[in-house]
Design an enzyme around this catalytic site. Sequence first.
Site, PDB file in Angstrom:
ATOM      1  N   GLY A 173       6.813   0.393   3.258  1.00  9.18           N
ATOM      2  CA  GLY A 173       5.519   0.059   2.660  1.00  9.18           C
ATOM      3  C   GLY A 173       5.664  -0.143   1.166  1.00  9.18           C
ATOM      4  N   GLU A 174       4.615   0.211   0.387  1.00 12.72           N
ATOM      5  CA  GLU A 174       4.561   0.040  -1.080  1.00 12.72           C
ATOM      6  C   GLU A 174       4.961  -1.369  -1.520  1.00 12.72           C
ATOM      7  OE1 GLU A 174       8.569   2.060  -3.067  1.00 12.72           O
ATOM      8  OE2 GLU A 174       7.169   3.475  -2.170  1.00 12.72           O
ATOM      9  N   ALA A 175       4.720  -2.365  -0.648  1.00 11.23           N
ATOM     10  CA  ALA A 175       4.983  -3.787  -0.912  1.00 11.23           C
ATOM     11  C   ALA A 175       6.468  -4.124  -0.971  1.00 11.23           C
ATOM     12  CB  ALA A 175       4.283  -4.273  -2.189  1.00 11.23           C
ATOM     13  N   GLU A 206       0.821  -1.212   0.000  1.00 12.42           N
ATOM     14  CA  GLU A 206       0.000   0.000   0.000  1.00 12.42           C
ATOM     15  C   GLU A 206       0.856   1.263   0.000  1.00 12.42           C
ATOM     16  OE1 GLU A 206       0.830   1.730   2.886  1.00 12.42           O
ATOM     17  OE2 GLU A 206       1.983  -0.105   3.299  1.00 12.42           O
TER      18      GLU A 206
END
Lengths: 320, 320
Positions: free
Chosen positions: A285-287, A143
């Site tokens: 974050g951001e996978a 996310e």
Amino acid sequence: GDAQAADAAALRQQNLTKPPGSLGRLEELAIWLARWQENATPRLDRITIAVFAGNHGIASRGVSAYPPEVTAQMVANFAAGGAAINQIATLAGAELRVVPLELDRPTRDFTVAAAMDTEDFLSAIDTGCHAVANDCDLLVVGEMGIANTTTAATLCAALLGGGASHWAGRGTGVDDDGLSRKRTAIEAALKVHERLLGDPLAVAAALGGRELAAISGAVLAARQRGVPVLLDGFVATAAVLPLARLAGGMLDHCRAGHVSAESGHRDLLRELHLDPLLDLNMRLGEASGAAVAILLLRAALACHLGMATFAEAGVSGAGD
Amino acid sequence: GDAQAADAAALRQQNLTKPPGSLGRLEELAIWLARWQENATPRLDRITIAVFAGNHGIASRGVSAYPPEVTAQMVANFAAGGAAINQIATLAGAELRVVPLELDRPTRDFTVAAAMDTEDFLSAIDTGCHAVANDCDLLVVGEMGIANTTTAATLCAALLGGGASHWAGRGTGVDDDGLSRKRTAIEAALKVHERLLGDPLAVAAALGGRELAAISGAVLAARQRGVPVLLDGFVATAAVLPLARLAGGMLDHCRAGHVSAESGHRDLLRELHLDPLLDLNMRLGEASGAAVAILLLRAALACHLGMATFAEAGVSGAGD
């Protein structure tokens, strides 16, 4: 999951040229892929990394080190190929799918009202479901959303107890004042929505966010389609906490790609009985953490599919 | 190492589109590669995985679950491409170099005499030195040798104290009787060579093994040539313990690829102030754990070299 495929994969592992169990979690991962792909020789030809992006009304409370426009700016950076996840996705041979969810219409500030009404919430879940292709071999969920560690911490406090201080961390690097505002916001939210706290889905709508709802939708769809899932950090894990609260075993097709440096993540993983594959002090974050863990799955599968058996190699077994 | 290259790499990390420090150890790894390659934009075009193989007189004491001929059989399996390390090396884009050291002439049983005389020991070190090419960007060291966890445990007990029980583990999976024989052998060796215990190099010759000596030679040569090193498991780490005992900072160019399931490894890493990159319960040796860790270096470097800066991407910084 298919127990027969898992058993066949486990048997194969026993015959490969290594002491039994000596590849540790790489063996477990190959067997887990076999179980959920329902195939004793699983594959990783098509990997989707889904990064859902959302904006949060709670950002107006000064809970993040970054301004809310960074969510859209980073979505543009993903599109241009300049973010960390772009580099890691390419390295891991995975397709990156970025899904912004109404960035111009943030959720409501949940210290005063429900973040999403039912229609909004279901629409986000539906968007998540549609991000999972039928022929996908592995789904990785992550996310982007300024202020969403506040949202994640609020979900944890609402569904697991422990209070705002326990779950609020520094996120992208908020200072002491910001951390204090974060705790205050979480406490206010818990008070306003107190009567919902026994209902995981109501909590997910009132105290969650669109990108979190989309992650839970994607994880549900993956379950139905036999697609194993790697979860990213604190926010992505908090996103599936409501599912785990609905029924036991709902996350059996998931593994935690990593444990992040965000303070609540380790405790949340323990609550969910998820043992993280990596512990690299990442908190982006951001996978990104889960995408690094794809590389471990590739190593697991390379050994599972490529190694010789004792008989093929003419190697003596233990005690021969 | 080059502090200027490291500083330049650290500065670059500060400007990439992510909160400062949020890639955690991936940032630290990029900076470490820069320091030892003396280049702010390091590369991993040529990676050598060196697996040294040796046989051990102590094997005759029944300390392993496998017969000694497995060392040569596994070397043949490496040549045929059937082992775990072959699969992982291919995945990681690394060249595998297998170096057998006089497998037909095991070291002497060190419960009765020195494992190697000086000439033998220096010859093994020299072989290790020659396994490191000048144009190598990264060296990964590992080993194969039936009974060599007994050798490694003996080195640890000799140089760190703590006794046989503390350092002897189950290796490839020895049973209770074998573990008891292993402890007895280590205690006997410590007694026979008691007067050497203050001298790290004498200990490495008398209580070590050819593949361990070769690893220490390769790690020394790498240091001299500005090649960063990933260490594999318990045996490969024990192999460089004598170097660490000779002088401080001798292992600054090394990182521990992983911590293995072999019981002594975690304590040994703590003694050497090495924080392992992976903890996957692996215990295979043959450089397999460190070879998986190459993938983490590739992720670190992909981000370091490929990400956009805040200015390039038009993303607002913290507090903008």
